[in-house]
Design a protein around this motif. Structure first.
Motif, PDB file in Angstrom:
ATOM      1  N   LYS A 158       0.867  -1.189   0.000  1.00 44.60           N
ATOM      2  CA  LYS A 158       0.000   0.000   0.000  1.00 44.60           C
ATOM      3  C   LYS A 158       0.896   1.228   0.000  1.00 44.60           C
ATOM      4  O   LYS A 158       1.664   1.450   0.933  1.00 44.60           O
ATOM      5  CB  LYS A 158      -0.931  -0.002   1.212  1.00 44.60           C
ATOM      6  N   MET A 159       0.772   2.024  -1.058  1.00 49.95           N
ATOM      7  CA  MET A 159       1.656   3.169  -1.241  1.00 49.95           C
ATOM      8  C   MET A 159       1.607   4.114  -0.055  1.00 49.95           C
ATOM      9  O   MET A 159       2.640   4.598   0.424  1.00 49.95           O
ATOM     10  CB  MET A 159       1.285   3.900  -2.529  1.00 49.95           C
ATOM     11  N   GLU A 160       0.399   4.384   0.464  1.00 48.76           N
ATOM     12  CA  GLU A 160       0.286   5.357   1.558  1.00 48.76           C
ATOM     13  C   GLU A 160       0.946   4.847   2.827  1.00 48.76           C
ATOM     14  O   GLU A 160       1.514   5.633   3.601  1.00 48.76           O
ATOM     15  CB  GLU A 160      -1.197   5.707   1.808  1.00 48.76           C
ATOM     16  N   TRP A 161       0.901   3.526   3.062  1.00 45.66           N
ATOM     17  CA  TRP A 161       1.568   2.972   4.242  1.00 45.66           C
ATOM     18  C   TRP A 161       3.084   3.105   4.114  1.00 45.66           C
ATOM     19  O   TRP A 161       3.774   3.428   5.073  1.00 45.66           O
ATOM     20  CB  TRP A 161       1.203   1.505   4.419  1.00 45.66           C
ATOM     21  N   LYS A 162       3.586   2.857   2.915  1.00 43.75           N
ATOM     22  CA  LYS A 162       5.025   2.971   2.700  1.00 43.75           C
ATOM     23  C   LYS A 162       5.477   4.431   2.825  1.00 43.75           C
ATOM     24  O   LYS A 162       6.513   4.723   3.434  1.00 43.75           O
ATOM     25  CB  LYS A 162       5.399   2.399   1.327  1.00 43.75           C
ATOM     26  N   ASP A 163       4.699   5.357   2.276  1.00 45.95           N
ATOM     27  CA  ASP A 163       5.031   6.782   2.403  1.00 45.95           C
ATOM     28  C   ASP A 163       5.128   7.189   3.868  1.00 45.95           C
ATOM     29  O   ASP A 163       6.072   7.893   4.282  1.00 45.95           O
ATOM     30  CB  ASP A 163       3.957   7.642   1.722  1.00 45.95           C
ATOM     31  N   ASP A 164       4.161   6.748   4.656  1.00 53.10           N
ATOM     32  CA  ASP A 164       4.146   7.099   6.080  1.00 53.10           C
ATOM     33  C   ASP A 164       5.365   6.518   6.798  1.00 53.10           C
ATOM     34  O   ASP A 164       6.005   7.197   7.613  1.00 53.10           O
ATOM     35  CB  ASP A 164       2.860   6.586   6.725  1.00 53.10           C
ATOM     36  N   LEU A 165       5.698   5.276   6.488  1.00 54.57           N
ATOM     37  CA  LEU A 165       6.853   4.641   7.132  1.00 54.57           C
ATOM     38  C   LEU A 165       8.145   5.350   6.744  1.00 54.57           C
ATOM     39  O   LEU A 165       9.028   5.579   7.600  1.00 54.57           O
ATOM     40  CB  LEU A 165       6.917   3.165   6.738  1.00 54.57           C
ATOM     41  N   TYR A 166       8.284   5.720   5.482  1.00 47.30           N
ATOM     42  CA  TYR A 166       9.501   6.402   5.041  1.00 47.30           C
ATOM     43  C   TYR A 166       9.691   7.725   5.767  1.00 47.30           C
ATOM     44  O   TYR A 166      10.817   8.106   6.134  1.00 47.30           O
ATOM     45  CB  TYR A 166       9.470   6.627   3.523  1.00 47.30           C
ATOM     46  N   ARG A 167       8.593   8.442   5.978  1.00 48.63           N
ATOM     47  CA  ARG A 167       8.707   9.703   6.720  1.00 48.63           C
ATOM     48  C   ARG A 167       9.176   9.471   8.150  1.00 48.63           C
ATOM     49  O   ARG A 167       9.964  10.252   8.686  1.00 48.63           O
ATOM     50  CB  ARG A 167       7.345  10.418   6.736  1.00 48.63           C
ATOM     51  N   ARG A 168       8.726   8.378   8.752  1.00 50.17           N
ATOM     52  CA  ARG A 168       9.082   8.095  10.151  1.00 50.17           C
ATOM     53  C   ARG A 168      10.543   7.671  10.284  1.00 50.17           C
ATOM     54  O   ARG A 168      11.212   8.032  11.261  1.00 50.17           O
ATOM     55  CB  ARG A 168       8.175   6.997  10.713  1.00 50.17           C
ATOM     56  N   ILE A 169      11.055   6.899   9.326  1.00 49.53           N
ATOM     57  CA  ILE A 169      12.405   6.365   9.484  1.00 49.53           C
ATOM     58  C   ILE A 169      13.486   7.306   8.973  1.00 49.53           C
ATOM     59  O   ILE A 169      14.647   7.199   9.379  1.00 49.53           O
ATOM     60  CB  ILE A 169      12.550   5.004   8.770  1.00 49.53           C
ATOM     61  N   ALA A 170      13.134   8.256   8.103  1.00 54.26           N
ATOM     62  CA  ALA A 170      14.129   9.107   7.442  1.00 54.26           C
ATOM     63  C   ALA A 170      15.110   9.767   8.406  1.00 54.26           C
ATOM     64  O   ALA A 170      16.323   9.780   8.140  1.00 54.26           O
ATOM     65  CB  ALA A 170      13.433  10.152   6.574  1.00 54.26           C
ATOM     66  N   PRO A 171      14.668  10.327   9.542  1.00 56.66           N
ATOM     67  CA  PRO A 171      15.623  11.001  10.433  1.00 56.66           C
ATOM     68  C   PRO A 171      16.664  10.071  11.050  1.00 56.66           C
ATOM     69  O   PRO A 171      17.676  10.545  11.585  1.00 56.66           O
ATOM     70  CB  PRO A 171      14.711  11.588  11.527  1.00 56.66           C
ATOM     71  N   PHE A 172      16.444   8.764  10.994  1.00 60.08           N
ATOM     72  CA  PHE A 172      17.329   7.828  11.677  1.00 60.08           C
ATOM     73  C   PHE A 172      18.266   7.080  10.729  1.00 60.08           C
ATOM     74  O   PHE A 172      19.052   6.247  11.171  1.00 60.08           O
ATOM     75  CB  PHE A 172      16.485   6.801  12.460  1.00 60.08           C
ATOM     76  N   ILE A 173      18.191   7.378   9.452  1.00 60.17           N
ATOM     77  CA  ILE A 173      18.973   6.624   8.470  1.00 60.17           C
ATOM     78  C   ILE A 173      20.339   7.262   8.267  1.00 60.17           C
ATOM     79  O   ILE A 173      20.458   8.479   8.054  1.00 60.17           O
ATOM     80  CB  ILE A 173      18.220   6.550   7.123  1.00 60.17           C
ATOM     81  N   SER A 174      21.384   6.460   8.321  1.00 58.91           N
ATOM     82  CA  SER A 174      22.736   6.935   8.070  1.00 58.91           C
ATOM     83  C   SER A 174      22.856   7.432   6.633  1.00 58.91           C
ATOM     84  O   SER A 174      22.273   6.841   5.717  1.00 58.91           O
ATOM     85  CB  SER A 174      23.730   5.797   8.311  1.00 58.91           C
TER      86      SER A 174
END
Length: 795
Positions: free
Chosen positions: A97-113
């Motif tokens: 589900k595109m919207e679920w993936k978009d939401d997850l990407y926003r949440r993890i972005a600040p923590f990615i090296s």
């Protein structure tokens, strides 16, 4: 090659696919953090904990060895996102589900090296569109990485770049996936369902369409679309059940929603009967009911005319079967097309429509024809991809037949074949020694030049590609001794030539000759051939000698077998066994005697002689007795039985390792032996291993002269275990006899406990016990039954 490695990974999504990707990363000794939503009750990471526990129970196991599960940590998105900071690779594997993936990407972005690779395991969503969910700075580090289920066993991984993906990132990731995870890579274009699912799912839809059009049963169609035409045993409808009917419907829906202009768009929908099954919750194997269901031991199949299930059959019409057995592909296709039998019409139609579809879409979905063919081989288990099948049958004749059917309105789509089909490929073919045809570039594309592929001396080839040629030194009917001067002319290679690489007299004598020649003229010897490694002794030869009552001949045969093992062990040059696939019985004993072993992950190794009423007698029991004594000498108890006990059960139960890694646990391989994830690298690594040993000043081992054995006490302890198993109905009376013989060989014979013996004593004990068992009528029955039926007899 690049020094890129993944020291730690994260998988986002602990569903079936995500958990198994995590398991395979752990197999490759990559620690993994497995994420999912926090549980509403109890342990916040409880959902992931359950998924990890489930990995231990799945069959076939996603874990190469039980201890790998310890390298998967449970995490949840609420508490543990900071753990992403240490991860070199982050694979998102949540629901499509595109919207679920978009939401997850926003949440993890600040923590990615900033140096991490982020990849989506989507099976068909747009990778470019998904990248928009990430900050612009991370987009060059993002790509698609589509594993196929189950990830440990399926060879294919599709890599999909976005418009902004860093090309060097793709090269590093491809190299790592090929060598470390053992995968075959196809660089797919960012189109719906990519390459394998696009072609494979259309193929399934075409089968469904023609099944209904011609009124064939699902079971009959599966008999027609399985191994007899080079497809997996699960064929079409069983494959749908295994994949999950709801999952298949979802992939089809993606095609329906995203490909409105496709000439086959009208077929991008599941048939009404399949939608009805999904509506009733009959989703296939996971719900134990779908197109097929199992009632006790009986397999039932859905019959649309009856609107109920009936006993499954698999009747192929004799005239159609005769056509399929024709070895000439051109004749076979011509006869199928000309036949009026519905089964023949069905087969021609499904091939015609897949040829048509693949040719029409080649420019849109893949860089070249080789990528399509490998995608179907590795992702769907086809023996040949569509372009290989077409070229094998005669390109021009098939093209004209397909065109005629299109013009006559018999094909699924009126779309014309693209012009390139009638261009230079008519003479040259789509696959040539120079490369495979690219419709988008109107050129032949060579293979990838990434350095990782230099490790594959004999890579998988498509029709038209030439293999590397070796130089034969010597051969007989059983083995070939040869070299690869372009790789290492100083290391010889010996390959077994017999069917299934069984170990008859020609092989036994041939190996001794190969060792002697290697000792005289070379610096090392590698025992290698394509899978299986060896299926053990040639039972047909054994049965013939039994029938003639020539047990003296059989004892000499076993003696020669033991001599071959000892030649491998004490050769003046290092002998490296390169193992893949089955290595059973004598094949296992041969690899145990090599100086080193290089083992493909998917290797299944075991001493299985008990299954035919025998014990290992090619030195296998002897080797374990020696290791038991060496183990005892290093422990306070100084008791060899501590080591023998688990080995005894392994031999008595004919246990076969479920991976190369588990072969170490069972004692067939040592911790120092190499496990290779990509079987195509096996020969390269083995040659390097032999060269390294030679350059390090290899010297053959000394034969042990004082082997402390468990003797009578050890045999008695084994008998206590056997008595309990017999009383519990786990083994038969003859199983008891055979297992006691194995115990006697492992414990050094019926002698005083703690006695010191030499290697030849141990070989004599196991040889005599083996020949005594050959004289036993129940063992003879087992051998004959296996030869006649291919199945073991428990008498």
């Amino acid at each position: 090659m690049s020094n890129f490695i993944v020291r730690k990974a994260a998988v986002l999504g602990a569903g079936v696919m995500g958990a198994q990707i995590a398991a395979h990363l752990a197999n490759a000794e990559v620690p993994v953090v497995l994420f999912d939503l926090p549980a509403k009750e109890g342990d916040p990471s409880g959902m992931v904990g359950k998924a990890i526990d489930a990995l231990r129970k799945l069959e076939p196991s996603p874990l190469a060895s039980k201890d790998r599960v310890a390298y998967i940590d449970a995490a949840n998105y609420s508490q543990h996102l900071d753990q992403l900071q240490d991860c070199d690779l982050i694979i998102e594997a949540i629901a499509e589900k595109m919207e679920w993936k978009d939401d997850l990407y926003r949440r993890i972005a600040p923590f990615i090296s900033p140096t991490a690779i982020i990849a989506s395991n989507t099976s068909g969503l747009s990778i470019n569109r998904l990248s928009e969910g990430l900050p612009e700075a991370l987009r060059p580090r993002f790509c698609g990485i589509h594993f196929f289920n189950p990830p440990r066993y399926m060879h294919l991984v599709e890599l999909i770049a976005t418009r902004t993906t860093d090309p060097s990132l793709l090269d590093d990731l491809e190299s790592w996936l090929v060598s470390r995870l053992g995968k075959g890579i196809v660089r797919a274009l960012d189109t719906p369902n990519f390459v394998a699912n696009r072609v494979g799912v259309f193929s399934m839809l075409a089968v469904m369409h023609h099944t209904q059009r011609l009124g064939l049963g699902f079971d009959v169609v599966d008999s027609l679309t399985g191994p007899i035409i080079g497809r997996p045993k699960s064929a079409t409808y069983r494959t749908a059940d295994v994949v999950g009917l709801d999952t298949l419907a979802h992939v089809v829906k993606t095609m329906q929603d995203t490909l409105p202009a496709d000439p086959w768009h009208g077929y991008y929908t599941v048939p009404g009967w399949l939608a009805a099954l999904i509506g009733k919750g009959a989703l296939g194997q996971k719900t134990r009911c779908g197109i097929f269901r199992k009632d006790g031991r009986a397999i039932k199949v859905l019959d649309l005319a009856l609107q109920d299930y009936r006993d499954a059959a698999a009747d192929i019409d004799p005239t159609v079967l005769a056509i399929l057995k024709n070895r000439n592909p051109a004749d076979r296709f011509a006869q199928l097309r000309a036949s009026e039998h519905p089964q023949a019409q069905f087969l021609w139609a499904i091939f015609r429509d897949i040829f048509h579809y693949a040719a029409f879409h080649l420019a849109d979905i893949a860089d070249n024809a080789r990528d399509v063919d490998f995608a179907m081989r590795w992702g769907f288990g086809w023996a040949q991809g569509p372009f290989e099948s077409w070229q094998t049958a005669g390109w021009q004749a098939i093209a004209e037949a397909v065109k005629a059917d299109i013009d006559a309105g018999r094909a699924m789509s009126p779309a014309p074949l693209p012009a390139w089909v009638f261009g230079r490929v008519v003479q040259a073919g789509v696959h040539t020694a120079q490369g495979s045809y690219s419709a988008s570039a109107d050129a032949y594309r060579p293979r990838s030049t990434l350095p990782v592929y230099q490790r594959q001396i004999f890579p998988e080839r498509v029709l038209g590609e030439k293999a590397v040629a070796g130089t034969t030194i010597w051969e007989n009917e059983g083995v070939r001794l040869w070299t690869l001067p372009q790789v290492d002319e100083g290391i010889a290679i010996v390959s077994i030539k017999t069917r299934n690489h069984t170990l008859g007299r020609d092989v036994i004598v041939g190996l001794q000759e190969a060792v002697a020649r290697a000792e005289a003229d070379y610096q090392g010897l590698v025992l290698w051939h394509e899978a299986p490694f060896a299926f053990g002794a040639n039972l047909k030869e054994v049965a013939e000698a039994i029938a003639a009552g020539d047990f003296d001949l059989l004892e000499r045969y076993v003696g020669e077998f033991q001599n071959s093992s000892m030649c491998l062990k004490y050769a003046k040059v290092p002998v490296v066994a390169a193992v893949q696939g089955m290595a059973l019985g004598g094949g296992c004993e041969f690899l145990m005697h090599a100086a080193r072993r290089v083992i493909a992950l998917e290797s299944y190794i075991g001493l299985v002689e008990a299954g035919v009423g025998l014990i290992p007698a090619g030195g296998g029991c002897k080797e374990f007795a020696i290791r038991a004594a060496q183990h005892a000498a290093k422990t306070g108890g100084n008791d060899p039985f501590e080591f023998i006990q688990p080995v005894f059960m392994t031999i008595a139960m004919a246990t076969v390792s479920k991976s190369g890694a588990q072969a170490r646990e069972l004692g067939f391989a040592l911790e120092s032996d190499k496990i290779v994830f990509n079987a195509n690298e096996l020969l390269y690594v083995a040659l390097r291993e032999a060269r390294g040993l030679a350059e390090a000043g290899y010297y053959p081992r000394l034969s042990p002269r004082a082997v402390k054995v468990a003797g009578r006490t050890g045999i008695a302890n084994c008998e206590m275990m056997l008595a309990n198993m017999k009383e519990g109905g786990m083994i038969s009376a003859h199983d008891y006899v055979v297992a006691k013989a194995a115990a006697t060989a492992l414990c050094g014979g019926d002698i005083e406990t703690g006695s010191l013996v030499d290697e030849q004593w141990l070989l004599t004990v196991e040889r005599q016990l083996f020949v005594d068992l050959l004289k036993n009528p129940k063992t003879q029955q087992r051998i004959q039954h296996l030869l006649e039926t291919g199945k073991p007899l428990r008498n």
